[in-house]
Design a protein around this motif. Structure first.
Motif, PDB file in Angstrom:
ATOM      1  N   LEU A 442      52.029  48.035  19.596  1.00 39.82           N
ATOM      2  CA  LEU A 442      51.906  48.490  21.105  1.00 39.82           C
ATOM      3  C   LEU A 442      52.245  49.791  21.217  1.00 39.82           C
ATOM      4  O   LEU A 442      51.627  50.710  21.773  1.00 39.82           O
ATOM      5  N   PHE A 443      53.376  50.158  20.371  1.00 42.86           N
ATOM      6  CA  PHE A 443      53.693  51.620  20.374  1.00 42.86           C
ATOM      7  C   PHE A 443      52.673  52.677  19.817  1.00 42.86           C
ATOM      8  O   PHE A 443      52.289  53.779  20.403  1.00 42.86           O
ATOM      9  N   LEU A 444      51.926  52.075  18.803  1.00 42.66           N
ATOM     10  CA  LEU A 444      51.018  52.863  18.123  1.00 42.66           C
ATOM     11  C   LEU A 444      49.628  53.090  19.051  1.00 42.66           C
ATOM     12  O   LEU A 444      49.196  54.235  19.055  1.00 42.66           O
ATOM     13  N   VAL A 445      49.520  51.924  19.879  1.00 45.30           N
ATOM     14  CA  VAL A 445      48.295  51.969  20.746  1.00 45.30           C
ATOM     15  C   VAL A 445      48.544  52.938  21.940  1.00 45.30           C
ATOM     16  O   VAL A 445      47.695  53.979  22.117  1.00 45.30           O
ATOM     17  N   LEU A 446      49.737  52.821  22.582  1.00 46.21           N
ATOM     18  CA  LEU A 446      50.137  53.799  23.505  1.00 46.21           C
ATOM     19  C   LEU A 446      50.282  55.174  22.999  1.00 46.21           C
ATOM     20  O   LEU A 446      50.004  55.984  23.839  1.00 46.21           O
ATOM     21  N   LEU A 447      50.842  55.576  22.094  1.00 47.21           N
ATOM     22  CA  LEU A 447      51.016  56.765  21.367  1.00 47.21           C
ATOM     23  C   LEU A 447      49.540  57.617  21.200  1.00 47.21           C
ATOM     24  O   LEU A 447      49.163  58.581  21.500  1.00 47.21           O
ATOM     25  N   SER A 448      48.840  56.852  20.554  1.00 47.64           N
ATOM     26  CA  SER A 448      47.161  57.456  20.316  1.00 47.64           C
ATOM     27  C   SER A 448      46.682  57.561  21.586  1.00 47.64           C
ATOM     28  O   SER A 448      46.032  58.715  21.770  1.00 47.64           O
ATOM     29  N   SER A 449      46.920  56.653  22.593  1.00 45.97           N
ATOM     30  CA  SER A 449      45.979  56.702  23.799  1.00 45.97           C
ATOM     31  C   SER A 449      46.473  57.958  24.631  1.00 45.97           C
ATOM     32  O   SER A 449      45.633  58.905  25.219  1.00 45.97           O
ATOM     33  N   THR A 450      47.902  57.967  24.514  1.00 47.69           N
ATOM     34  CA  THR A 450      48.423  59.282  25.249  1.00 47.69           C
ATOM     35  C   THR A 450      48.045  60.469  24.732  1.00 47.69           C
ATOM     36  O   THR A 450      47.771  61.674  25.253  1.00 47.69           O
ATOM     37  N   SER A 457      42.806  66.648  28.137  1.00 44.88           N
ATOM     38  CA  SER A 457      42.735  67.478  29.289  1.00 44.88           C
ATOM     39  C   SER A 457      43.180  68.784  28.865  1.00 44.88           C
ATOM     40  O   SER A 457      42.624  69.757  29.667  1.00 44.88           O
ATOM     41  N   TRP A 458      43.824  69.026  27.690  1.00 42.72           N
ATOM     42  CA  TRP A 458      43.521  70.365  27.285  1.00 42.72           C
ATOM     43  C   TRP A 458      42.246  70.895  27.015  1.00 42.72           C
ATOM     44  O   TRP A 458      42.067  72.372  27.401  1.00 42.72           O
ATOM     45  N   LYS A 459      41.395  70.132  26.387  1.00 43.10           N
ATOM     46  CA  LYS A 459      39.998  70.880  25.955  1.00 43.10           C
ATOM     47  C   LYS A 459      39.148  70.905  27.062  1.00 43.10           C
ATOM     48  O   LYS A 459      38.594  72.060  27.222  1.00 43.10           O
ATOM     49  N   LEU A 460      39.173  70.094  28.056  1.00 42.77           N
ATOM     50  CA  LEU A 460      38.362  70.241  29.529  1.00 42.77           C
ATOM     51  C   LEU A 460      39.027  71.209  30.546  1.00 42.77           C
ATOM     52  O   LEU A 460      38.736  71.667  31.328  1.00 42.77           O
ATOM     53  N   ASP A 461      40.283  71.613  30.028  1.00 42.58           N
ATOM     54  CA  ASP A 461      41.034  72.672  31.114  1.00 42.58           C
ATOM     55  C   ASP A 461      40.806  72.180  32.623  1.00 42.58           C
ATOM     56  O   ASP A 461      40.793  72.962  33.350  1.00 42.58           O
ATOM     57  N   GLU A 462      41.281  70.985  32.772  1.00 42.87           N
ATOM     58  CA  GLU A 462      41.271  70.422  34.012  1.00 42.87           C
ATOM     59  C   GLU A 462      42.844  69.619  34.292  1.00 42.87           C
ATOM     60  O   GLU A 462      43.308  69.028  33.154  1.00 42.87           O
ATOM     61  N   TRP A 465      48.453  69.485  35.113  1.00 42.05           N
ATOM     62  CA  TRP A 465      49.647  68.753  35.543  1.00 42.05           C
ATOM     63  C   TRP A 465      49.694  67.448  34.624  1.00 42.05           C
ATOM     64  O   TRP A 465      50.949  67.004  34.378  1.00 42.05           O
ATOM     65  N   ALA A 466      48.609  67.189  34.074  1.00 38.09           N
ATOM     66  CA  ALA A 466      48.477  66.198  33.105  1.00 38.09           C
ATOM     67  C   ALA A 466      49.277  66.394  31.789  1.00 38.09           C
ATOM     68  O   ALA A 466      49.838  65.525  31.234  1.00 38.09           O
ATOM     69  N   LEU A 467      49.270  67.756  31.525  1.00 40.71           N
ATOM     70  CA  LEU A 467      49.909  67.773  30.228  1.00 40.71           C
ATOM     71  C   LEU A 467      51.370  67.529  30.073  1.00 40.71           C
ATOM     72  O   LEU A 467      51.839  66.948  29.081  1.00 40.71           O
ATOM     73  N   PRO A 468      52.307  67.998  30.712  1.00 47.24           N
ATOM     74  CA  PRO A 468      53.545  67.903  30.907  1.00 47.24           C
ATOM     75  C   PRO A 468      53.938  66.305  31.060  1.00 47.24           C
ATOM     76  O   PRO A 468      54.822  65.758  30.671  1.00 47.24           O
ATOM     77  N   VAL A 469      53.045  65.578  31.854  1.00 47.20           N
ATOM     78  CA  VAL A 469      53.448  64.131  32.234  1.00 47.20           C
ATOM     79  C   VAL A 469      53.077  63.284  30.966  1.00 47.20           C
ATOM     80  O   VAL A 469      53.634  62.548  30.481  1.00 47.20           O
ATOM     81  N   LEU A 470      51.949  63.640  30.338  1.00 47.96           N
ATOM     82  CA  LEU A 470      51.532  62.981  29.059  1.00 47.96           C
ATOM     83  C   LEU A 470      52.391  63.267  27.864  1.00 47.96           C
ATOM     84  O   LEU A 470      52.906  62.506  27.114  1.00 47.96           O
ATOM     85  N   GLY A 472      55.521  64.373  28.077  1.00 41.45           N
ATOM     86  CA  GLY A 472      56.826  63.881  28.387  1.00 41.45           C
ATOM     87  C   GLY A 472      56.951  62.245  28.058  1.00 41.45           C
ATOM     88  O   GLY A 472      57.759  61.756  27.713  1.00 41.45           O
ATOM     89  N   PHE A 473      55.671  61.649  28.645  1.00 44.50           N
ATOM     90  CA  PHE A 473      55.472  60.242  28.288  1.00 44.50           C
ATOM     91  C   PHE A 473      55.564  59.793  26.755  1.00 44.50           C
ATOM     92  O   PHE A 473      56.081  58.917  26.269  1.00 44.50           O
ATOM     93  N   MET A 474      54.758  60.684  25.883  1.00 47.44           N
ATOM     94  CA  MET A 474      55.051  60.562  24.386  1.00 47.44           C
ATOM     95  C   MET A 474      56.159  60.658  23.853  1.00 47.44           C
ATOM     96  O   MET A 474      56.907  59.943  22.986  1.00 47.44           O
ATOM     97  N   ILE A 475      56.942  61.647  24.436  1.00 44.48           N
ATOM     98  CA  ILE A 475      58.721  61.950  23.987  1.00 44.48           C
ATOM     99  C   ILE A 475      59.332  60.696  24.399  1.00 44.48           C
ATOM    100  O   ILE A 475      59.807  60.207  23.426  1.00 44.48           O
ATOM    101  N   ALA A 476      59.135  60.016  25.524  1.00 46.55           N
ATOM    102  CA  ALA A 476      59.700  59.083  25.957  1.00 46.55           C
ATOM    103  C   ALA A 476      59.532  57.670  25.182  1.00 46.55           C
ATOM    104  O   ALA A 476      60.626  57.010  24.920  1.00 46.55           O
ATOM    105  N   ILE A 477      58.239  57.252  25.238  1.00 42.67           N
ATOM    106  CA  ILE A 477      58.022  56.224  24.474  1.00 42.67           C
ATOM    107  C   ILE A 477      58.707  56.189  22.803  1.00 42.67           C
ATOM    108  O   ILE A 477      58.731  55.137  22.354  1.00 42.67           O
ATOM    109  N   THR A 478      58.440  57.209  22.547  1.00 36.80           N
ATOM    110  CA  THR A 478      59.089  57.428  20.967  1.00 36.80           C
ATOM    111  C   THR A 478      60.399  57.327  20.881  1.00 36.80           C
ATOM    112  O   THR A 478      61.041  56.322  20.076  1.00 36.80           O
TER     113      THR A 478
END
Length: 575
Positions: A442-450, A457-462, A465-470, A472-478
Motif C-alpha cells: 500500500l505504501f509503495l502504491v501511494l508513493l508511486s501514485s503521488t 503537475s510539474w510537466k504540465l505547468d498547471e 498548488w498541487a506541488l507542495p501538497v503532493l 508534503g504528502f510523500m514526506i508524510a506517508i514515508t
C-alpha cells in the motif's frame, strides 16, 4: 564435485502445442515464483558448468564504473542542454542527475552485497517480486545495453574522424532507398565492437586492466579540459546574458533528465559480483565510489565549458571543440576528439562486459536457451553470451543512429532503477523483517501514485498548488511508514543502505520524475518493446522454466500444495 540433473530440452511441435494449451496454469505457477539468495548463489550458478574466475579487486571496480560512465554522454548532452534547456546552470543539472544516480546506486549496492551474482537487477527482482518482473527488468536492461552500445560505437567514428581532421561521412557508406537515420553504414563501429568482443571472450581480468589504462588516460584528458576552462575562462560568462539560470528552475530540472544519460553504466559493476575476490567490501566501494567521482568530473566539465564561452554561443554538436576554437586553441579540437574516442572505447568495454553477464544469468534461469548460460572453464567467461550479443550489437551499429534510440534507452533504464528501489523496500520490510506485505505494498502504491501526480503537475505547468501538497504528502506517508512498520537488520549483515526507507523513496521519486520529462514517442516505442518481450515470455520463457523447475521434480501437470511461493530448487547432488 557437483552434478546437476537436467531434462531433455528437445520437444516435438505437438508437445509444444500441448504446452501452449496449459499456458494459464503455468503462468499462475511461474510468474510469482521466487528463489532464495542461497539458491541464486549456489544452485542456479551451477547451471553454467564452470565458475567465473574471482580476480577483480575494489580498484578494478572503480575503474570499471568510471570507464562505463565516462563515455560519449557528457560530450553529447552538455552543449545542447546548456544552450536550450539549463543555460550556465547545466552543472547543477549534473548534480541533480548525479544525486538520483547515487540513490539508485545505493539500492543496487545493498542487493549486490547480499546477492553477489552476475544477474544484477534481474536477480534482485527475481528473488523479491518473482520470475516475470525479474525477466521484464532483465530484458529491458539487455535492450538498453545492446542499443546504446551500437549507437555509441557509431559516435566513436565521428570523434575519431574529428581527431584526425576528416569528415565522418567519408568513413561511412550511404545506401539509397533506406530511411534517414538508417542509411549510413558504419564499418569502423562494427570493427570496434568485434575487436572488443574478442577481447572480452579472452579474459575478464585482462579486459579490466585494459579498461584501467584507458580510464587513467581519459581522466587525465578530462583534467586537461577542466584546467583550461578554469584558467582561460571568465566567471562573467556564468551570469551573462540572462543570469545563472536563464530558463528558471524548470530548465535546471528538465536538463537533469536529459544529462542522466551520462550516468548510465554504474550498474555494470554489480554484474561483476561473481568475479570479485571480496564482494561484501569491494562492491560498495566500487559502485558508490565511481558514481561520486564521475559526478564531480561531470560538474567540473560542464562548469569549465560555461566559463570558456557564454551559454548562447555554445555549439550544440561539438561544444567542447568549438569552445577551444573560440579561445584560439584550434589544435585542442583534435585533442578533444581523441580523448572522446578513448572514452567511448572504455565505456563500450564495460557495457559489453555487463551485458554478457546479464544474458548468462537469464540463461541459467532458463528464460532464454540455456546455451547462453555456459561459462568456458579455460577463460572463466560467458563465451556464448558474449559472442551472441557482440554480433547483435555490431549488426545494429552498422546502420542505426544514436538520436533514434536515445530516449527509449533512458526510459527503460529509469524504469529498471525504479523497480530496484521498490524491491529494496519490499525486501527490507517484508522478506527480512517479516511484516505483513499489505502495509508495504500500500505504501509503495501511494508513493508511486503521488510521485506521478507531482511529476505530471510539474510537466504540465498547471495547478502549482498541487506541488507542495503532493510533495508534503510523500514526506508524510514515508515518515508514517517508517514509524509504524519496523525494520530488522539481518544477523552478520556486512553492509546495508542507511536511513531506510528515505534513500529508496528518493530514488523512486527521482526516477518517476525524470521518466515523465521524456517525450510521448518514447513511451509508445517502449510499449511495443514491452509487448514483444511479454509475448516471448508467454510463448517460450514460462514453458522453459516450468520444464526446468517443475518437470525435473516429477511434478508434471499435477498441482501440489506449497506453503509459500518459494520454488523447489534444481536437484543437485554433492558427491
Amino acid at each position: 564435485m557437483a552434478t546437476v540433473q537436467s531434462t531433455p530440452t528437445n520437444i516435438s511441435f505437438s508437445d509444444y502445442l500441448q504446452s501452449l494449451s496449459r499456458t494459464p496454469h503455468r503462468l499462475r505457477k511461474r510468474m510469482l515464483a521466487t528463489w532464495t539468495p542461497d539458491q541464486e548463489l549456489n544452485q542456479v550458478r551451477l547451471r553454467s558448468g564452470a565458475d567465473m574466475m574471482r580476480k577483480l579487486k575494489w580498484y578494478d571496480l572503480i575503474a570499471l564504473g568510471i570507464g562505463g560512465m565516462l563515455g560519449v554522454g557528457v560530450f553529447v548532452t552538455t552543449g545542447p542542454v546548456a544552450l536550450k534547456t539549463s543555460g550556465p546552470s547545466v552543472f547543477i543539472s549534473y548534480i541533480i542527475a548525479g544525486i538520483s544516480a547515487l540513490f539508485s546506486s545505493l539500492c543496487y549496492t545493498e542487493f549486490s552485497v547480499q546477492i553477489p551474482v552476475a544477474g544484477g537487477a534481474f536477480s534482485y527482482l527475481r528473488v523479491t517480486f518473482g520470475e516475470f518482473l525479474g525477466y521484464f527488468a532483465g530484458a529491458n536492461i539487455l535492450m538498453e545495453y545492446v542499443l546504446s552500445n551500437a549507437a555509441v560505437a557509431r559516435s566513436f567514428t565521428e570523434y575519431l574522424c574529428h581527431a584526425v581532421g576528416e569528415n565522418p561521412s567519408s568513413w561511412r557508406i550511404e545506401v539509397d532507398r533506406v530511411a534517414e537515420g538508417y542509411n549510413m553504414l558504419d564499418f569502423p563501429a562494427v570493427a570496434l565492437i568485434l575487436l572488443l568482443t574478442l577481447c572480452l571472450c579472452y579474459s575478464t581480468k585482462k579486459s579490466s586492466i585494459l579498461n584501467l589504462i584507458m580510464t587513467v588516460f581519459h581522466v587525465i584528458f578530462f583534467g586537461f579540459i577542466i584546467i583550461v576552462g578554469f584558467s582561460k575562462g571568465s566567471a562573467r560568462n556564468l551570469v551573462e546574458p540572462g543570469g545563472l539560470a536563464p530558463f528558471g528552475v524548470k530548465g535546471v530540472l528538465d536538463g537533469a533528465a536529459i544529462v542522466y544519460f551520462s550516468y548510465i553504466g554504474y550498474d555494470s559493476v554489480s554484474t561483476m559480483a561473481e568475479e570479485i575476490q571480496n564482494p561484501a567490501k569491494s562492491l560498495p566501494v566500487g559502485i558508490l565510489g565511481s558514481v561520486l567521482i564521475v559526478t564531480g568530473l561531470y560538474c567540473l566539465m560542464a562548469l569549465s565549458l560555461c566559463l570558456l564561452v557564454p551559454f548562447n554561443m555554445i555549439d550544440k554538436d561539438a561544444s567542447f571543440s568549438v569552445a577551444f576554437e573560440k579561445i584560439g586553441w584550434k589544435w585542442a579540437g583534435n585533442v578533444v576528439g581523441a580523448g572522446a574516442s578513448l572514452g567511448i572505447v572504455a565505456s563500450l568495454l564495460v557495457a559489453m562486459l555487463g551485458q554478457a553477464r546479464y544474458l548468462c544469468v537469464i540463461g541459467r534461469a532458463r528464460l532464454v536457451p540455456s546455451w547462453f548460460a555456459k561459462v568456458t572453464p579455460s577463460t572463466g567467461t560467458p563465451l556464448n553470451a558474449t559472442l551472441f550479443l557482440g554480433l547483435c550489437t555490431a549488426s545494429i551499429a552498422l546502420f542505426t543512429e544514436l538520436s533514434i534510440i536515445l530516449e527509449i534507452i533512458s526510459i527503460s533504464t529509469l524504469l529498471v532503477f525504479y523497480m530496484v528501489a521498490n524491491a529494496l523496500i519490499y525486501r527490507r520490510y517484508v522478506v527480512i523483517s517479516h511484516n505483513p506485505p499489505s502495509q508495504t505494498l500500500l505504501f509503495l502504491v501511494l508513493l508511486s501514485s503521488t510521485a506521478i501526480g507531482f511529476s505530471m503537475s510539474w510537466k504540465l505547468d498547471e495547478q502549482w498548488w498541487a506541488l507542495p501538497v503532493l510533495g508534503g504528502f510523500m514526506i508524510a506517508i514515508t515518515a508514517f511508514f517508517q514509524y509504524t512498520v519496523p525494520s530488522v537488520r539481518q544477523p552478520n549483515e556486512e553492509w546495508s543502505v542507511p536511513f531506510m526507507p528515505w534513500p529508496a523513496v528518493t530514488s523512486i521519486f527521482l526516477n518517476v520524475f525524470l521518466m515523465t520529462t521524456l517525450k510521448a514517442v518514447s513511451f509508445r516505442r517502449f510499449g511495443i518493446w514491452a509487448f514483444l518481450i511479454t509475448l516471448f515470455y508467454v510463448l517460450y520463457g514460462v514453458h522453459s522454466t516450468y520444464r526446468a523447475e517443475e518437470m525435473e521434480e516429477g511434478v508434471g501437470e499435477i498441482p501440489q500444495h506449497r506453503p509459500s511461493i518459494q520454488q523447489t530448487k534444481l536437484d543437485i547432488q554433492v558427491l
